[in-house]
Design an enzyme around this catalytic site. Structure first.
Site, PDB file in Angstrom:
ATOM      1  CD  GLU A   1      -3.120  -0.893   0.033  1.00 32.27           C
ATOM      2  OE1 GLU A   1      -3.149   0.200  -0.550  1.00 32.27           O
ATOM      3  OE2 GLU A   1      -3.601  -2.072  -0.319  1.00 32.27           O
TER       4      GLU A   1
ATOM      5  CG  ASP B   1      -7.904   5.255  -3.313  1.00 35.21           C
ATOM      6  OD1 ASP B   1      -8.899   5.255  -3.595  1.00 35.21           O
ATOM      7  OD2 ASP B   1      -6.755   4.771  -3.613  1.00 35.21           O
TER       8      ASP B   1
ATOM      9  CE1 TYR C   1      -6.326   3.163  -0.292  1.00 34.79           C
ATOM     10  CE2 TYR C   1      -4.123   3.345   0.013  1.00 34.79           C
ATOM     11  CZ  TYR C   1      -5.156   2.697  -0.633  1.00 34.79           C
ATOM     12  OH  TYR C   1      -5.040   1.961  -1.698  1.00 34.79           O
TER      13      TYR C   1
END
Length: 346
Positions: free
Chosen positions: A42, A143, A125
């Site tokens: 991520e 996002d 996020y």
């Protein structure tokens, strides 16, 4: 538009899950529920396209396969393995976060959204993505993909550049959120990346185009709405490439500005070395919201005494071209070193 909790909206999320089951991208980190690997992926892909960053991700995971290995690594090595991804503050943060996990959580990755959010450099996020994918958390990983998809589905003109955008679209996401939030978050990532693109969206291929108000109104290109344009500033930097007999001088940047902890050339030289300047190159480079103009003066030192006097009492490091590959430099300086190497030795 008024956001009213309506069961009818849930079918949109369920359609996305059905589509994702058959169309999910075959990515290495999709084969695991290891929160460490999901966390790293991520962070890697926040500012990097999958196609561009996949090799970097694989190399990073091979060298640092778990939290303990990363926490115990030297920061310079972590930066070296982050080379090519940019945004080096992210590498510094994940290194500190790994140490935080070892110190505060006994080496076990925290499972709860609120605890993941406490890790250095982890935002809402990333915390939502890791908690939902690995621990069945129920937070949407909002996002840019979420902003774009949701604003089009609901033809919602809420300004995504505003301070309240994250909270607004998080609330909007909950209207269509199915039970399997982890797969839903990944489905939204894939949909935004592959189909609901910023430009030239592939609407006929979208699994929810029949539910998309912007599509029915033929207004897809109007969403999302972004009213504020990020201000871009100009920045001027000056460097001196001081070299002698295949060696040159570098120093390490601090962590309070751009290119944190990366290596660079000296930013000033004593008056005695001004006469050693042979040439100057101007490099142009763009960062997020910054346009850089970089002057690099080529300083060729012949006298050993002048070389030693410049180094004495300074924090400068003597390196050479092979050794420089083991350190992380900003991209424009890395290119300069490569070109200078070719000029001097080939």
């Amino acid at each position: 538009m008024e956001k009213t909790e309506t069961p009818d909206f849930r079918h949109i999320g369920n359609k996305l899950l059905t589509w994702y089951k058959d169309n999910a991208r075959n990515l290495p980190f999709r084969q695991t529920k290891d929160p460490y690997k999901i966390w790293i992926c991520e962070i890697v892909f926040q500012q990097t396209r999958i196609s561009q960053g996949l090799n970097h991700y694989n190399n990073f995971i091979r060298r640092f396969p778990d939290v303990k290995t990363l926490a115990e690594a030297d920061e310079d090595e972590v930066l070296l393995y982050w080379k090519g991804l940019g945004y080096y503050s992210r590498a510094i943060n994940i290194h500190k976060a790994a140490q935080q996990i070892m110190d505060d959580y006994g080496g076990t990755f925290p499972e709860v959204y609120e605890e993941i959010l406490k890790l250095k450099g982890v935002g809402k996020y990333t915390a939502a993505a890791v908690s939902s994918i690995c621990f069945n958390g129920k937070m949407p990983a909002v996002d840019g993909n979420f902003y774009r998809v949701l604003s089009r589905i609901f033809a919602d003109d809420f300004d995504i550049s505003g301070a309240k955008a994250f909270s607004y679209f998080s609330e909007l996401a909950h209207l269509i959120l199915p039970d399997n939030v982890g797969d839903f978050n990944q489905a939204m990532m894939d949909l935004g990346s592959e189909i609901c693109k910023p430009k030239n969206a592939l609407c006929p291929q979208c699994p929810v185009h029949e539910d998309c108000l912007a599509f029915s109104l033929n207004r897809v290109s109007e969403f999302p709405v972004k009213l504020k344009k990020a201000k871009t500033t100009d920045l001027h930097l000056t460097y001196y490439f001081v070299h002698r007999n295949g060696q040159f001088l570098i120093q390490q940047r601090k962590d309070d500005f751009i290119w944190k902890k990366l290596f660079e050339f000296p930013t000033e030289i004593p008056d005695e070395l001004v006469s050693c300047i042979k040439s100057m190159r101007i490099l142009q480079h763009k960062l997020t919201h910054k346009n850089l103009t970089i002057e690099v003066f080529n300083v060729e030192v012949d006298a050993e005494e002048a070389w030693q006097q410049f180094i004495a009492g300074s924090s400068l490091i003597i390196t050479d071209f092979p050794d420089s590959h083991t350190r992380s430099f900003p991209k424009p300086l890395e290119n300069y070193i490569r070109n200078k190497h070719e000029q001097l030795f080939y």
